[in-house]
Design a protein around this motif. Structure first.
Motif, PDB file in Angstrom:
ATOM      1  N   LYS A   1      -2.449 -18.606   3.590  1.00 54.53           N
ATOM      2  CA  LYS A   1      -2.020 -17.894   4.645  1.00 54.53           C
ATOM      3  C   LYS A   1      -3.079 -16.954   5.219  1.00 54.53           C
TER       4      LYS A   1
ATOM      5  N   ASP B   1       2.360 -20.041  -2.433  1.00 53.31           N
ATOM      6  CA  ASP B   1       2.943 -21.092  -2.866  1.00 53.31           C
ATOM      7  C   ASP B   1       1.843 -22.360  -3.533  1.00 53.31           C
TER       8      ASP B   1
ATOM      9  N   GLY C   1      -3.910 -24.520   2.026  1.00 53.36           N
ATOM     10  CA  GLY C   1      -2.403 -24.235   1.785  1.00 53.36           C
ATOM     11  C   GLY C   1      -2.589 -22.936   1.606  1.00 53.36           C
TER      12      GLY C   1
ATOM     13  N   LYS D   1      -4.886 -24.546   6.825  1.00 56.43           N
ATOM     14  CA  LYS D   1      -4.031 -25.624   6.652  1.00 56.43           C
ATOM     15  C   LYS D   1      -4.566 -26.631   5.417  1.00 56.43           C
TER      16      LYS D   1
ATOM     17  N   ILE E   1      -2.800 -17.401  -1.023  1.00 56.54           N
ATOM     18  CA  ILE E   1      -2.055 -18.522  -1.660  1.00 56.54           C
ATOM     19  C   ILE E   1      -0.871 -17.991  -2.424  1.00 56.54           C
TER      20      ILE E   1
ATOM     21  N   ARG F   1      -9.026 -27.262  -2.604  1.00 57.77           N
ATOM     22  CA  ARG F   1      -7.696 -26.850  -2.925  1.00 57.77           C
ATOM     23  C   ARG F   1      -7.163 -26.843  -4.353  1.00 57.77           C
TER      24      ARG F   1
ATOM     25  N   ASP G   1       0.671 -25.669  -5.166  1.00 66.71           N
ATOM     26  CA  ASP G   1       1.004 -27.238  -5.231  1.00 66.71           C
ATOM     27  C   ASP G   1       1.503 -27.536  -6.543  1.00 66.71           C
TER      28      ASP G   1
ATOM     29  N   HIS H   1      -5.391 -24.243  -6.210  1.00 68.08           N
ATOM     30  CA  HIS H   1      -4.058 -24.217  -6.740  1.00 68.08           C
ATOM     31  C   HIS H   1      -3.629 -24.155  -7.867  1.00 68.08           C
TER      32      HIS H   1
END
Lengths: 100, 128
Positions: free
Chosen positions: B27, A93, B25, B22, A91, A65, A95, A69
């Motif tokens: 979709k 949005d 992050g 989840k 993705i 993640r 972090d 991000h």
């Protein structure tokens, strides 16, 4: 039915070929664009396919993640996409910072 | 009787895609592809369409498409899927592609991997 036409021979290929672990069933695909972009400009990307080791993958999801991000933030991507087990994810949005 | 090998190897635990959604992050888009057969992806298909669709004022045309319209019978379910995918591309990515153009792209994606010798179509000449 197929079973009526053949003699079914059950065997463990993992054992026969001497694989060191159970067969992986799920594939992760990452798409890495080769440059920064702000606008939606489609370009050639590097595509990485890998099968996963379930426990290792789960234990390190948070690092994946962080990478995805951060990649989106620092290279000004409009979105970062990947596929897992045949499902397509996006993705949008990112972090605000690296979170664990 | 012929024999069929059935692999009974233990497999790695499967991870639920909702957990991935989840945890990362992300979709999830409501389309699934069977990647066991080949790593064909909607993303690669989208890249192909972006490169090959040429705007001519009306509906974009597929670069290199034959002028002759070919009739290719499709299964009803396949046509429904093509329509769904075309609608997805239009709504989510702004790519104005028809189901027929999608079918053309998918056929090309498969056939482009088959090499047929100039001097004929025989088993010995087919390379994949």
């Amino acid at each position: 039915m197929v079973d009526d036409m053949f003699d079914i021979v059950e065997t463990s290929l993992v054992e026969i070929v001497g694989a060191d672990q159970e067969a992986s069933m799920q594939q992760l695909t990452l798409y890495i664009p080769n440059k920064d972009k702000k606008d939606v400009i489609w370009e050639k990307t590097t595509i990485l396919y890998t099968y996963i080791k379930t426990d290792n993958f789960l234990n390190n999801l948070k690092f994946l993640r962080i990478f995805l991000h951060r990649f989106g933030r620092e290279t000004n991507q409009g979105e970062v996409v990947f596929e897992f087990d045949g499902r397509f994810f996006r993705i949008f949005d990112f972090d605000e910072n690296d979170t664990l | 009787m012929a024999k069929l090998i059935k692999d009974i190897s233990k497999t790695q635990k499967k991870i639920n895609s909702s957990l991935i959604e989840k945890a990362l992050g992300a979709k999830k888009i409501g389309i699934k592809i069977d990647t066991r057969k080949a790593p064909i992806s909607l993303f690669e298909l989208r890249q192909f369409l972006i490169e090959k669709l040429i705007s001519s004022g009306g509906r974009p045309k597929l670069d290199g498409a034959a002028k002759r319209r070919n009739k290719i019978p499709l299964l009803e379910d396949d046509w429904d899927k093509l329509k769904s995918i075309a609608e997805y591309y239009k709504k989510k990515d702004g790519i104005n592609v028809s189901p027929g153009q999608l079918a053309s792209a998918i056929v090309h994606s498969f056939i482009s991997h088959i090499d047929i010798a100039k001097d004929g179509f025989s088993e010995s000449n087919i390379k994949t």
